[in-house]
Design a protein around this motif. Structure first.
Motif, PDB file in Angstrom:
ATOM      1  N   LEU A   9      -4.521  10.952   0.423  1.00 12.10           N
ATOM      2  CA  LEU A   9      -5.067  11.620   1.611  1.00 12.10           C
ATOM      3  C   LEU A   9      -4.966  13.135   1.462  1.00 12.10           C
ATOM      4  O   LEU A   9      -4.775  13.856   2.436  1.00 12.10           O
ATOM      5  CB  LEU A   9      -4.327  11.151   2.875  1.00 12.10           C
ATOM      6  N   GLU A  10      -5.091  13.615   0.228  1.00 18.45           N
ATOM      7  CA  GLU A  10      -4.964  15.054  -0.030  1.00 18.45           C
ATOM      8  C   GLU A  10      -6.232  15.819   0.333  1.00 18.45           C
ATOM      9  O   GLU A  10      -7.322  15.254   0.370  1.00 18.45           O
ATOM     10  CB  GLU A  10      -4.677  15.291  -1.521  1.00 18.45           C
ATOM     11  N   ASN A  11      -6.064  17.127   0.528  1.00 19.85           N
ATOM     12  CA  ASN A  11      -7.199  18.036   0.486  1.00 19.85           C
ATOM     13  C   ASN A  11      -7.625  18.168  -0.976  1.00 19.85           C
ATOM     14  O   ASN A  11      -6.796  18.116  -1.882  1.00 19.85           O
ATOM     15  CB  ASN A  11      -6.816  19.414   1.031  1.00 19.85           C
ATOM     16  N   GLY A  12      -8.909  18.351  -1.228  1.00 18.92           N
ATOM     17  CA  GLY A  12      -9.385  18.450  -2.602  1.00 18.92           C
ATOM     18  C   GLY A  12     -10.188  17.226  -2.980  1.00 18.92           C
ATOM     19  O   GLY A  12     -10.366  16.298  -2.184  1.00 18.92           O
ATOM     20  N   VAL A  13     -10.667  17.213  -4.213  1.00 22.32           N
ATOM     21  CA  VAL A  13     -11.550  16.133  -4.676  1.00 22.32           C
ATOM     22  C   VAL A  13     -11.070  15.481  -5.959  1.00 22.32           C
ATOM     23  O   VAL A  13     -11.795  14.684  -6.547  1.00 22.32           O
ATOM     24  CB  VAL A  13     -12.988  16.670  -4.879  1.00 22.32           C
ATOM     25  N   GLU A  14      -9.855  15.770  -6.389  1.00 28.74           N
ATOM     26  CA  GLU A  14      -9.401  15.287  -7.696  1.00 28.74           C
ATOM     27  C   GLU A  14      -8.167  14.395  -7.643  1.00 28.74           C
ATOM     28  O   GLU A  14      -7.717  13.905  -8.675  1.00 28.74           O
ATOM     29  CB  GLU A  14      -9.120  16.488  -8.603  1.00 28.74           C
ATOM     30  N   ALA A  15      -7.604  14.162  -6.461  1.00 32.96           N
ATOM     31  CA  ALA A  15      -6.355  13.404  -6.370  1.00 32.96           C
ATOM     32  C   ALA A  15      -6.512  11.979  -6.885  1.00 32.96           C
ATOM     33  O   ALA A  15      -5.653  11.476  -7.624  1.00 32.96           O
ATOM     34  CB  ALA A  15      -5.850  13.395  -4.930  1.00 32.96           C
ATOM     35  N   ALA A  16      -7.595  11.303  -6.512  1.00 34.03           N
ATOM     36  CA  ALA A  16      -7.787   9.922  -6.951  1.00 34.03           C
ATOM     37  C   ALA A  16      -7.944   9.847  -8.474  1.00 34.03           C
ATOM     38  O   ALA A  16      -7.449   8.907  -9.109  1.00 34.03           O
ATOM     39  CB  ALA A  16      -8.990   9.296  -6.255  1.00 34.03           C
ATOM     40  N   ASP A  17      -8.622  10.823  -9.061  1.00 29.74           N
ATOM     41  CA  ASP A  17      -8.755  10.853 -10.518  1.00 29.74           C
ATOM     42  C   ASP A  17      -7.381  10.970 -11.175  1.00 29.74           C
ATOM     43  O   ASP A  17      -7.089  10.288 -12.162  1.00 29.74           O
ATOM     44  CB  ASP A  17      -9.616  12.044 -10.956  1.00 29.74           C
ATOM     45  N   THR A  18      -6.547  11.840 -10.635  1.00 29.78           N
ATOM     46  CA  THR A  18      -5.210  12.044 -11.183  1.00 29.78           C
ATOM     47  C   THR A  18      -4.381  10.769 -11.070  1.00 29.78           C
ATOM     48  O   THR A  18      -3.691  10.371 -12.015  1.00 29.78           O
ATOM     49  CB  THR A  18      -4.508  13.197 -10.448  1.00 29.78           C
ATOM     50  N   LEU A  19      -4.438  10.116  -9.918  1.00 30.44           N
ATOM     51  CA  LEU A  19      -3.679   8.884  -9.711  1.00 30.44           C
ATOM     52  C   LEU A  19      -4.175   7.763 -10.617  1.00 30.44           C
ATOM     53  O   LEU A  19      -3.382   7.010 -11.193  1.00 30.44           O
ATOM     54  CB  LEU A  19      -3.763   8.461  -8.249  1.00 30.44           C
ATOM     55  N   LEU A  55      -9.463   9.947   2.124  1.00 29.24           N
ATOM     56  CA  LEU A  55      -9.378  11.242   2.780  1.00 29.24           C
ATOM     57  C   LEU A  55      -8.942  11.030   4.218  1.00 29.24           C
ATOM     58  O   LEU A  55      -8.940   9.916   4.727  1.00 29.24           O
ATOM     59  CB  LEU A  55     -10.720  11.971   2.768  1.00 29.24           C
ATOM     60  N   CYS A  56      -8.552  12.106   4.858  1.00 24.78           N
ATOM     61  CA  CYS A  56      -8.200  12.020   6.272  1.00 24.78           C
ATOM     62  C   CYS A  56      -8.611  13.299   6.977  1.00 24.78           C
ATOM     63  O   CYS A  56      -8.915  14.314   6.344  1.00 24.78           O
ATOM     64  CB  CYS A  56      -6.691  11.794   6.456  1.00 24.78           C
ATOM     65  N   GLY A  57      -8.606  13.240   8.282  1.00 26.01           N
ATOM     66  CA  GLY A  57      -8.845  14.412   9.106  1.00 26.01           C
ATOM     67  C   GLY A  57      -7.782  14.473  10.187  1.00 26.01           C
ATOM     68  O   GLY A  57      -7.583  13.498  10.917  1.00 26.01           O
ATOM     69  N   ALA A  70       0.844  -1.199   0.000  1.00 29.40           N
ATOM     70  CA  ALA A  70       0.000   0.000   0.000  1.00 29.40           C
ATOM     71  C   ALA A  70       0.874   1.243   0.000  1.00 29.40           C
ATOM     72  O   ALA A  70       1.892   1.300   0.695  1.00 29.40           O
ATOM     73  CB  ALA A  70      -0.922   0.015   1.215  1.00 29.40           C
ATOM     74  N   ILE A  71       0.468   2.223  -0.786  1.00 29.54           N
ATOM     75  CA  ILE A  71       1.156   3.509  -0.843  1.00 29.54           C
ATOM     76  C   ILE A  71       0.180   4.581  -0.395  1.00 29.54           C
ATOM     77  O   ILE A  71      -0.898   4.742  -0.980  1.00 29.54           O
ATOM     78  CB  ILE A  71       1.661   3.821  -2.266  1.00 29.54           C
ATOM     79  N   ILE A  72       0.552   5.289   0.655  1.00 26.64           N
ATOM     80  CA  ILE A  72      -0.237   6.426   1.124  1.00 26.64           C
ATOM     81  C   ILE A  72       0.340   7.681   0.482  1.00 26.64           C
ATOM     82  O   ILE A  72       1.512   8.014   0.701  1.00 26.64           O
ATOM     83  CB  ILE A  72      -0.181   6.551   2.659  1.00 26.64           C
ATOM     84  N   VAL A  73      -0.451   8.360  -0.319  1.00 29.40           N
ATOM     85  CA  VAL A  73       0.004   9.574  -0.995  1.00 29.40           C
ATOM     86  C   VAL A  73      -0.439  10.769  -0.165  1.00 29.40           C
ATOM     87  O   VAL A  73      -1.631  11.060  -0.050  1.00 29.40           O
ATOM     88  CB  VAL A  73      -0.549   9.662  -2.425  1.00 29.40           C
ATOM     89  N   ALA A  74       0.542  11.441   0.441  1.00 31.05           N
ATOM     90  CA  ALA A  74       0.239  12.536   1.367  1.00 31.05           C
ATOM     91  C   ALA A  74       1.034  13.793   1.018  1.00 31.05           C
ATOM     92  O   ALA A  74       1.407  14.568   1.899  1.00 31.05           O
ATOM     93  CB  ALA A  74       0.545  12.103   2.806  1.00 31.05           C
ATOM     94  N   VAL A  75       1.281  13.988  -0.272  1.00 28.34           N
ATOM     95  CA  VAL A  75       1.914  15.217  -0.738  1.00 28.34           C
ATOM     96  C   VAL A  75       0.854  16.306  -0.853  1.00 28.34           C
ATOM     97  O   VAL A  75      -0.335  16.061  -0.667  1.00 28.34           O
ATOM     98  CB  VAL A  75       2.616  14.985  -2.096  1.00 28.34           C
TER      99      VAL A  75
END
Length: 314
Positions: free
Chosen positions: A101-111, A124-126, A71-76
């Motif tokens: 785990l970015e702010n925003g709604v498009e990170a998963a689409d980009t990945l 997502l995270c809090g 598993a890769i957690i993307v937290a940039v």
């Protein structure tokens, strides 16, 4: 499980440290002084959930040294996701999960566009956390949580396995929502409102939520984001805006958003992935977003300047 943490600042550093504390094999991808400090002294986490010091951690600035992980957690930062997607390719195996785990709604689409849909979960995270010093993460607010799931919301064994890994970690609550897209937009509601109001006022949330004039702006930001989400087919709960405002009201008064801190410190920010995204996605959906447009326009000259673009758009 074997994890790689792509981006080891406040978010990645905290969740990666908790996973390592729970006995998982974790490699931190970092750079500069932060990387040097972790290699020399380990990783320290000062947290309202209990302090933690990992005496020794696996850390590198080269994902090619890591090998395949589970598993890769993307937290940039959100604007770094596309670059991160290319960098993590050497760590991908046939079954590797990639969770943003970015702010925003498009990170998963980009990945998913870069790496293929099969690898990517929505996430997502809090947490209110930041890198206080090289090798030192400060968690000062919000009980940390992660939420993730298959992008089409179907139940999966791999999602449950990832949840079990987080469940074993102290100071983290993990959840697989029934509708992960609605969960992502619900988080986006409050973080985008908090980021936008904080960035234009330079004031902590305790001030802006108290003053009637700025509280009205917060409510307007929330209403515009919710309208965009619903126009795009996101099944937000009817009380999503009220929940977001309640969350904002419950934050420590001194809280600031990472986008606000970046803008105040003269660094590149997530402006285009937050208030800018509301404007862009709203335009695509035929929804007017005048308050977010004003925030975006007011902050854009500084954003262009710090990115070296002069008067051009970032």
């Amino acid at each position: 499980m074997r994890f790689a943490i792509m981006g080891s600042g406040g978010v990645g550093g905290y969740f990666g440290a908790r996973l390592a504390e729970a006995g998982h094999a974790v490699t931190f991808i970092a750079r500069g002084e932060h990387l040097a400090a972790m290699r020399r002294d380990g990783l320290e986490v000062s947290s309202i959930e209990g302090n933690l010091h990992l005496d020794s951690v696996d850390a590198t600035d080269d994902p090619r040294e890591v090998g395949e992980v589970e598993a890769i957690i993307v937290a940039v930062k959100a604007w770094q996701v596309r670059e991160a997607a290319e960098a993590i390719r050497p760590m991908l195996g046939p079954e590797t999960l990639v969770v943003p785990l970015e702010n925003g709604v498009e990170a998963a689409d980009t990945l998913a566009e870069a790496l293929g849909e099969a690898h990517v979960l929505e996430g997502l995270c809090g947490i209110l956390a930041w890198q206080e010093a090289p090798g030192h993460i400060r968690h000062a607010g919000v009980s940390p949580f992660v939420r993730f799931g298959e992008r089409d919301n179907h139940p999966s064994k791999r999602g449950e396995r990832l949840k079990a890994a987080f469940d074993a970690a102290h100071g983290v609550t993990a959840e697989i929502p029934d509708d992960i897209q609605a969960a992502v937009w619900s988080k986006f509601l409050f973080i985008c409102a908090m980021s936008g109001i904080g960035a234009i006022t330079r004031a902590p949330i305790g001030v802006t939520r108290r003053l009637p004039e700025t509280r009205e702006l917060i409510e307007a930001i929330l209403a515009e984001i919710a309208a965009v989400a619903r126009a795009r087919g996101i099944a937000l709960p009817a009380d999503a805006e009220a929940r977001a405002l309640h969350f904002i009201d419950a934050l420590p008064a001194a809280s600031t958003a990472s986008m606000q801190r970046d803008i105040m410190d003269g660094r590149p920010s997530e402006l285009e992935s937050q208030n800018g995204a509301v404007v862009r996605l709203g335009r695509e959906a035929g929804v007017a977003t005048p308050v977010n447009a004003l925030i975006h326009a007011a902050l854009l000259p500084q954003e262009c300047k710090v990115r070296g673009g002069g008067e051009s758009h970032p």
